[in-house]
Design a protein around this motif. Sequence first.
Motif, mmCIF file in Angstrom:
data_model
loop_
_atom_site.group_PDB
_atom_site.id
_atom_site.type_symbol
_atom_site.label_atom_id
_atom_site.label_comp_id
_atom_site.label_asym_id
_atom_site.label_seq_id
_atom_site.Cartn_x
_atom_site.Cartn_y
_atom_site.Cartn_z
ATOM 1 N N THR A 82 42.707 41.991 33.287
ATOM 2 C CA THR A 82 43.401 40.988 32.764
ATOM 3 C C THR A 82 43.746 39.735 33.571
ATOM 4 O O THR A 82 43.978 38.926 32.567
ATOM 5 C CB THR A 82 44.473 42.156 33.524
ATOM 6 N N ARG A 83 42.505 39.524 34.171
ATOM 7 C CA ARG A 83 43.086 38.453 34.851
ATOM 8 C C ARG A 83 42.053 37.077 34.063
ATOM 9 O O ARG A 83 42.937 36.628 33.733
ATOM 10 C CB ARG A 83 41.629 38.433 36.072
ATOM 11 N N GLU A 84 41.237 37.802 33.621
ATOM 12 C CA GLU A 84 40.503 37.243 31.972
ATOM 13 C C GLU A 84 41.131 36.245 31.169
ATOM 14 O O GLU A 84 42.171 34.956 30.172
ATOM 15 C CB GLU A 84 39.405 37.551 31.710
ATOM 16 N N LYS A 85 42.490 37.920 30.614
ATOM 17 C CA LYS A 85 42.836 37.506 29.315
ATOM 18 C C LYS A 85 44.758 36.752 30.094
ATOM 19 O O LYS A 85 44.915 35.306 28.917
ATOM 20 C CB LYS A 85 44.444 38.643 29.460
ATOM 21 N N LEU A 148 46.068 46.975 39.043
ATOM 22 C CA LEU A 148 47.056 45.482 39.012
ATOM 23 C C LEU A 148 47.617 46.296 39.912
ATOM 24 O O LEU A 148 48.494 47.600 39.012
ATOM 25 C CB LEU A 148 47.810 44.849 38.549
ATOM 26 N N HIS A 149 48.272 45.999 41.234
ATOM 27 C CA HIS A 149 49.632 46.440 42.010
ATOM 28 C C HIS A 149 50.659 46.769 41.579
ATOM 29 O O HIS A 149 50.899 45.500 40.479
ATOM 30 C CB HIS A 149 49.937 45.847 43.049
ATOM 31 N N SER A 150 51.753 47.346 41.022
ATOM 32 C CA SER A 150 52.983 47.610 40.464
ATOM 33 C C SER A 150 54.105 46.232 40.043
ATOM 34 O O SER A 150 54.917 45.460 39.555
ATOM 35 C CB SER A 150 53.873 48.322 40.042
ATOM 36 N N ASN A 151 54.043 45.423 42.230
ATOM 37 C CA ASN A 151 54.372 43.631 42.047
ATOM 38 C C ASN A 151 54.413 42.835 41.762
ATOM 39 O O ASN A 151 55.354 42.344 41.143
ATOM 40 C CB ASN A 151 54.995 44.577 43.819
ATOM 41 N N ILE A 152 53.349 43.286 41.193
ATOM 42 C CA ILE A 152 53.043 41.534 39.919
ATOM 43 C C ILE A 152 53.748 41.437 38.987
ATOM 44 O O ILE A 152 53.867 40.057 38.149
ATOM 45 C CB ILE A 152 51.763 41.580 39.865
ATOM 46 N N LEU A 153 54.661 42.817 38.536
ATOM 47 C CA LEU A 153 55.868 42.729 37.222
ATOM 48 C C LEU A 153 56.831 41.614 37.995
ATOM 49 O O LEU A 153 57.215 40.868 37.180
ATOM 50 C CB LEU A 153 56.014 44.113 36.791
ATOM 51 N N TYR A 186 45.504 29.277 41.515
ATOM 52 C CA TYR A 186 47.105 29.850 41.247
ATOM 53 C C TYR A 186 46.755 31.534 40.541
ATOM 54 O O TYR A 186 46.969 32.313 41.202
ATOM 55 C CB TYR A 186 47.926 29.077 40.369
ATOM 56 N N ILE A 187 45.930 31.402 40.025
ATOM 57 C CA ILE A 187 45.653 32.727 38.650
ATOM 58 C C ILE A 187 44.460 33.279 40.416
ATOM 59 O O ILE A 187 45.415 34.766 40.280
ATOM 60 C CB ILE A 187 45.916 32.642 37.197
ATOM 61 N N ASP A 188 43.644 32.658 40.100
ATOM 62 C CA ASP A 188 43.116 33.894 41.226
ATOM 63 C C ASP A 188 43.640 34.381 42.532
ATOM 64 O O ASP A 188 43.250 35.827 42.588
ATOM 65 C CB ASP A 188 41.722 32.394 41.610
ATOM 66 N N THR A 189 44.064 33.160 43.225
ATOM 67 C CA THR A 189 45.143 33.515 44.505
ATOM 68 C C THR A 189 45.507 34.882 44.286
ATOM 69 O O THR A 189 45.736 35.767 44.829
ATOM 70 C CB THR A 189 45.377 32.527 44.762
ATOM 71 N N ILE A 190 46.393 34.511 42.859
ATOM 72 C CA ILE A 190 47.546 35.720 42.564
ATOM 73 C C ILE A 190 46.753 37.103 42.375
ATOM 74 O O ILE A 190 47.379 38.278 42.338
ATOM 75 C CB ILE A 190 48.123 35.504 41.418
ATOM 76 N N PHE A 191 45.526 36.713 41.339
ATOM 77 C CA PHE A 191 44.853 38.544 41.431
ATOM 78 C C PHE A 191 44.144 38.598 42.887
ATOM 79 O O PHE A 191 43.643 39.746 42.693
ATOM 80 C CB PHE A 191 44.110 37.734 40.375
ATOM 81 N N ASP A 192 43.603 37.876 42.791
ATOM 82 C CA ASP A 192 42.707 38.391 44.620
ATOM 83 C C ASP A 192 43.378 39.144 45.077
ATOM 84 O O ASP A 192 43.753 39.973 45.722
ATOM 85 C CB ASP A 192 42.886 37.117 45.021
ATOM 86 N N ILE A 193 44.979 38.970 45.644
ATOM 87 C CA ILE A 193 45.933 39.734 46.234
ATOM 88 C C ILE A 193 46.138 40.849 45.330
ATOM 89 O O ILE A 193 46.730 42.029 45.796
ATOM 90 C CB ILE A 193 47.261 39.043 45.977
ATOM 91 N N MET A 194 46.549 40.974 44.028
ATOM 92 C CA MET A 194 47.014 42.287 43.717
ATOM 93 C C MET A 194 46.423 43.281 42.715
ATOM 94 O O MET A 194 46.555 43.749 42.377
ATOM 95 C CB MET A 194 47.793 41.897 42.004
ATOM 96 N N GLU A 195 44.916 42.582 42.312
ATOM 97 C CA GLU A 195 44.422 43.490 41.849
ATOM 98 C C GLU A 195 43.743 44.711 43.133
ATOM 99 O O GLU A 195 43.477 44.450 44.408
ATOM 100 C CB GLU A 195 42.138 42.647 42.062
ATOM 101 N N ILE A 196 43.753 46.340 41.894
ATOM 102 C CA ILE A 196 43.323 47.069 43.640
ATOM 103 C C ILE A 196 42.110 47.363 43.490
ATOM 104 O O ILE A 196 40.856 47.520 42.112
ATOM 105 C CB ILE A 196 44.020 48.369 42.740
ATOM 106 N N LYS A 197 41.429 47.066 44.848
ATOM 107 C CA LYS A 197 39.916 47.241 44.980
ATOM 108 C C LYS A 197 39.527 48.852 44.862
ATOM 109 O O LYS A 197 39.694 49.372 45.096
ATOM 110 C CB LYS A 197 39.720 46.797 46.131
ATOM 111 N N GLN A 198 38.047 48.521 43.696
ATOM 112 C CA GLN A 198 37.499 50.123 43.826
ATOM 113 C C GLN A 198 37.120 50.781 45.396
ATOM 114 O O GLN A 198 36.353 50.174 45.919
ATOM 115 C CB GLN A 198 36.825 49.879 43.473
#
Lengths: 198, 198
Positions: A82-85, A148-153, A186-198
């Motif tokens: 999603t980050r790349e998209k 992704l965490h749902s609160n990104i929505l 900006y995008i990376d920062t948001i995704f770093d926070i919102m991505e669910i780590k495995q």
Amino acid sequence: MAIIVDKVQKKKDIALACKKPILKKGLHNLTVAQMAQSANVGKGTMYEYFRSKEEVVFELALILMQEHSQILQNAILTKKTTREKIKEFSNFFYNAKYYELREIYKQFVALALLHPKDEMLEFHAKSTERYFKWFESLLQEGVNSGDLHSNILALSEGMFCIGDGLFIQSSVTNTLNNLQEKMENYIDTIFDIMEIKQ
Amino acid sequence: MAIIVDKVQKKKDIALACKKPILKKGLHNLTVAQMAQSANVGKGTMYEYFRSKEEVVFELALILMQEHSQILQNAILTKKTTREKIKEFSNFFYNAKYYELREIYKQFVALALLHPKDEMLEFHAKSTERYFKWFESLLQEGVNSGDLHSNILALSEGMFCIGDGLFIQSSVTNTLNNLQEKMENYIDTIFDIMEIKQ
DNA sequence: TTCAATTTGACCGACTAACGGTCAAAAATT
DNA sequence: AATTTTTGACCGTTAGTCGGTCAAATTGAA
């Protein structure tokens, strides 16, 4: 019956013929007579196809955005995360291949702000709506697939509009050079926070 | 020697006298002659103080933004949390008391996009820069005082520009009504994530 | 000190060039 | 011939210019 010209197509042809001079000089440094000449038609003919000088830019924006939409669709298919998209999406604002569209978009926004009640704006409202739904659905997919965490929505509308904000700010203050860096940061920062780590 | 007028002050006076008609009709539906009449000066005098019709809007934006900057400074002093301070900042885009400034700002942005090389833009670059530094320092204070995670700083430019993005998108698509909700929702979501819980 | 001659900056609106948009006539097509 | 399409001369309007007016300020001779 006399000949029936394809009015829709001819409108596009004329608009596209005006693209180069509009990009080169800007609409307000261009006369209708010059545009007509670029399109090899008489000045009167311009008004057969466009209600005003400004509508040429609206038409051009429409054409180029449809084109962009196709290219984007294919580009997104090749991206896995999603980050790349999302990054592909925001390419609009800095990728060299969209330069012309961006310049036209800028003029379009300016005209739209100056003519707020113009009926020609309706297409843009719909066009933006479609882009936003698309953008949102990319985030939703990321959430659905558990990446992704749902609160990104809750941030989707903000994330969607941030491109416009940065782009217009940069355009107005002549600091367009590091737009890509800012957007990706900006995008990376948001995704770093919102991505669910495995 | 003849009478010496305060050119700087008179420029402001003329611009302010044009505020009402500009807000009412928009710059492009207003002639220089009409503006001159509103300011009780001759048309030629307009060009003693402004290089172009457009510069009146630039001057107005400058005046109103300085005024806004003062009000904002005081308002922020009354707020305790960074979240509230940032919300106060973004009031610009939806609070009724800034309506006139917003309308002028919109016209200013439009003109700036159409006249990209205009030297008059320089003031705006500086003005925006100052606002952004201020915005950033509010976030920095929040971090310093241990209320916020420091990675919010990576979002500062994005958060700052999001107002412009939402505002311009909303203006262009005539969906200005729920701007406050969108802005506050965005800010709350970011702060909910970034605030350090006790 | 007075006051007329002189200088200067502020102000102005008639004027001009250029533009967006119109329309009656011509051209093109069937 | 009929009808659609094209056209550029024309028109009204407007941004911006420019030569000139005027009143206040300065000067300096008496």
